[in-house]
Design an enzyme around this catalytic site. Structure first.
Site, PDB file in Angstrom:
ATOM      1  N   GLY A  39       0.794  -1.216   0.000  1.00 22.29           N
ATOM      2  CA  GLY A  39       0.000   0.000   0.000  1.00 22.29           C
ATOM      3  C   GLY A  39       0.823   1.260   0.000  1.00 22.29           C
ATOM      4  O   GLY A  39       0.304   2.350  -0.252  1.00 22.29           O
ATOM      5  N   GLY A  40       2.125   1.130   0.312  1.00 19.59           N
ATOM      6  CA  GLY A  40       3.024   2.267   0.217  1.00 19.59           C
ATOM      7  C   GLY A  40       2.711   3.408   1.163  1.00 19.59           C
ATOM      8  O   GLY A  40       2.012   3.255   2.157  1.00 19.59           O
ATOM      9  N   GLY A 113      14.517  -1.645  -4.612  1.00 19.88           N
ATOM     10  CA  GLY A 113      14.695  -2.019  -6.002  1.00 19.88           C
ATOM     11  C   GLY A 113      15.402  -0.934  -6.796  1.00 19.88           C
ATOM     12  O   GLY A 113      15.196   0.261  -6.564  1.00 19.88           O
ATOM     13  N   VAL A 230       8.072  31.524   6.700  1.00 17.75           N
ATOM     14  CA  VAL A 230       8.465  31.172   8.062  1.00 17.75           C
ATOM     15  C   VAL A 230       9.980  31.315   8.177  1.00 17.75           C
ATOM     16  O   VAL A 230      10.732  30.787   7.350  1.00 17.75           O
ATOM     17  CB  VAL A 230       8.025  29.740   8.405  1.00 17.75           C
ATOM     18  CG1 VAL A 230       8.692  29.260   9.689  1.00 17.75           C
ATOM     19  CG2 VAL A 230       6.521  29.676   8.544  1.00 17.75           C
ATOM     20  N   ALA A 257       4.372  21.255   5.470  1.00 15.11           N
ATOM     21  CA  ALA A 257       3.596  20.580   4.429  1.00 15.11           C
ATOM     22  C   ALA A 257       3.718  21.365   3.128  1.00 15.11           C
ATOM     23  O   ALA A 257       2.749  21.557   2.406  1.00 15.11           O
ATOM     24  CB  ALA A 257       2.129  20.459   4.857  1.00 15.11           C
ATOM     25  N   GLY A 259       5.469  20.767   0.333  1.00 15.67           N
ATOM     26  CA  GLY A 259       5.663  20.128  -0.965  1.00 15.67           C
ATOM     27  C   GLY A 259       6.388  18.808  -0.853  1.00 15.67           C
ATOM     28  O   GLY A 259       6.917  18.446   0.204  1.00 15.67           O
ATOM     29  N   ALA A 309      -2.995  10.172  -5.753  1.00 15.54           N
ATOM     30  CA  ALA A 309      -3.061   8.716  -5.685  1.00 15.54           C
ATOM     31  C   ALA A 309      -3.893   8.138  -6.819  1.00 15.54           C
ATOM     32  O   ALA A 309      -3.502   7.141  -7.441  1.00 15.54           O
ATOM     33  CB  ALA A 309      -3.645   8.287  -4.333  1.00 15.54           C
ATOM     34  N   HIS A 434     -33.868  13.812  -5.642  1.00 17.09           N
ATOM     35  CA  HIS A 434     -34.249  14.787  -4.614  1.00 17.09           C
ATOM     36  C   HIS A 434     -34.639  14.057  -3.338  1.00 17.09           C
ATOM     37  O   HIS A 434     -35.308  13.027  -3.405  1.00 17.09           O
ATOM     38  CB  HIS A 434     -35.440  15.617  -5.109  1.00 17.09           C
ATOM     39  CG  HIS A 434     -35.968  16.568  -4.082  1.00 17.09           C
ATOM     40  ND1 HIS A 434     -35.346  17.757  -3.782  1.00 17.09           N
ATOM     41  CD2 HIS A 434     -37.066  16.497  -3.274  1.00 17.09           C
ATOM     42  CE1 HIS A 434     -36.034  18.383  -2.851  1.00 17.09           C
ATOM     43  NE2 HIS A 434     -37.079  17.647  -2.515  1.00 17.09           N
TER      44      HIS A 434
END
Length: 455
Positions: A39-40, A113, A230, A257, A259, A309, A434
């Site tokens: 699943g990485g 790999g 920052v 967060a 990049g 993903a 609806h």
């Protein structure tokens, strides 16, 4: 003699594991090289853990603020239980991927790999021959200049897996990942500062949708700072101090967060004749994911502009179908959905209004508030909007942008209409059930020509 395969996939994330399963379905003898869990990163350290905690934040916030809905009572965040569920969800899905590999008789090779000079795969000193190799190693977090990860400076995975709930956290980078972290922690009761160097949060999104999210974030108590870097970061044993613009702050954790970069280190690209693109960061591929080595394919965060993903999964399908000689269709890079699971959610496809005008289109816009629909009131979607960006000549939908409680589920029908080259005229005549929030899509299509019913 080295063991040989029709297809070897390096990386078992959402691109790699899907590519391996599709290859096996096509009768290819297939192997996956994975150094960690099935699943990485996405399943174990990114997408799934994030959405699991966001779901807890959603439920806690709804109950805590449910008096208007007729729900009252004391609730509390049990941080160890929340983190235990996060780990359990990832473990369950990882085992599900392994089950699918076993079902498809796919060989899992554990280790790092890399490509050999002749385009085969080396793992732990063993060489495996392959008719085709798919590179699917994803990406790694990038620090901001002058700040290294470690201790109380964390990447996105570090933010989702903190050992205790912080009293105060700062998030640097207000793209999808950073905004999700801010949204989750604020609703769980943590004080949050969200900092973005560009002039708006969610900088890839249409300005109208970003404004809605910013307004709601401020209601949730998130302090937002845009246009300021920052600087002067001081990491202590129990806190992090820093400045941003003309302000300073001290927080329990600083989450970067800002990049991610392609994870190509150690793949042996140069030796195998696999070239990078003009920017020198991502791998050069054609529309069928072939690299400059004809037996090597690359997918996901390693290639093209977007790092998503669902993009990786579809590129993986195209790669192995091409390798197997099956007729296939390239991924339309212009119809890749952006999905941000903040509250409210943000989903988009195609061009923003500004980008459409910049590209020379004569643009018409249709907007509809979700609160204007019956379901918007029933499901307490007070802030959501649907915005369509349309070519005025023929009615072609150039872009679709949704903010709302379930925006990420709503966007799929817009992708379908655009893929089938439908216009807002066709969308305006499609009957929607609806009461559902999807009726806002119908009214947005009608709003282009000025006849939305619930405007």
């Amino acid at each position: 003699m080295p063991e040989s395969f029709d297809v070897i996939v390096i990386g078992g994330g959402p691109g790699g594991y899907v590519a391996a399963i599709r290859a096996a379905q096509l009768g290819q003898k297939t192997a996956v090289v994975e150094r960690d869990k099935a699943g990485g990163r996405c399943l174990n350290y990114a997408c799934i853990p994030a959405k699991t905690i966001l779901r807890s934040a959603e439920l806690y916030d709804e109950v805590k603020n449910g008096a208007e809905l007729g729900i009252t009572g004391d609730v509390a965040v049990d941080w160890p239980a929340l983190q235990a569920r996060r780990a359990k969800v990832s473990e369950s899905l990882s085992k599900g991927v392994e089950f699918l590999w076993d079902k498809g008789k796919i060989t899992k090779i554990e280790g790092e790999g890399s490509l050999t000079a002749d385009g085969n795969v080396s793992v732990g000193g063993e060489t495996y021959e392959a008719k085709a190799v798919v590179l699917a190693t994803g990406s790694v977090a990038l620090p901001i200049p002058g700040v290294e990860f470690g201790g109380r400076v964390v990447d996105t995975w570090g933010a989702w897996s903190l050992p205790e709930q912080p009293r105060k956290i700062a998030v640097v980078g207000a793209g999808a990942s950073g905004s999700e972290i801010a949204s989750a922690y604020a609703r769980l009761g943590t004080e949050v500062i969200l900092i973005e160097m560009l002039d708006q949060i969610l900088p890839a999104e249409d300005k109208d949708t970003a404004k809605v999210v910013e307004r709601v974030f401020k209601k949730q108590g998130i302090e937002i700072s845009t246009g300021a870097p920052v600087e002067n970061v001081e990491v202590g044993e129990g806190s992090v101090k820093f400045t941003y613009g003309d302000k300073s702050a001290e927080v329990d954790y600083l989450c970067v967060a800002g990049g991610r970069g392609p994870d190509t280190e150690g793949l042996g690209l140069e030796a195998a004749g696999v070239q990078l693109d003009e920017g020198g960061r991502k791998i050069k591929v054609d529309e069928f994911q072939r690299t400059t080595n004809p037996k090597v394919f690359a997918i996901g965060d390693l290639v093209n502009k977007k790092a998503l993903a669902h993009k990786a999964s579809e590129e993986g399908v195209v790669a192995v179908e091409t390798a197997a000689g099956v007729e296939t269709e390239p991924v339309n890079q212009e119809l890749l959905v952006g999905a941000t699971f903040t509250h409210p959610q943000v989903a988009s496809v195609g061009l923003t209004e500004a980008a459409a005008k910049e590209a020379g289109h004569d643009v018409k816009v249709g907007k509809q508030k979700i609160s204007g629909e019956g379901a918007g009131t029933v499901y307490d979607d007070k802030d959501g909007i649907v915005k369509l960006v349309v070519d005025s000549k023929y009615g072609e939908i150039l872009g679709a942008h949704i903010v709302g409680n379930r925006a990420c589920d709503m966007i799929a029908e817009l992708v379908a209409v655009m893929a089938l080259e439908g216009g807002h005229q066709e969308l305006a005549r499609i009957v929607h059930p609806h009461p559902t929030v999807s009726e806002a899509v119908l009214d947005a299509a009608r709003a282009v020509d000025g006849w939305a019913i619930h405007a």
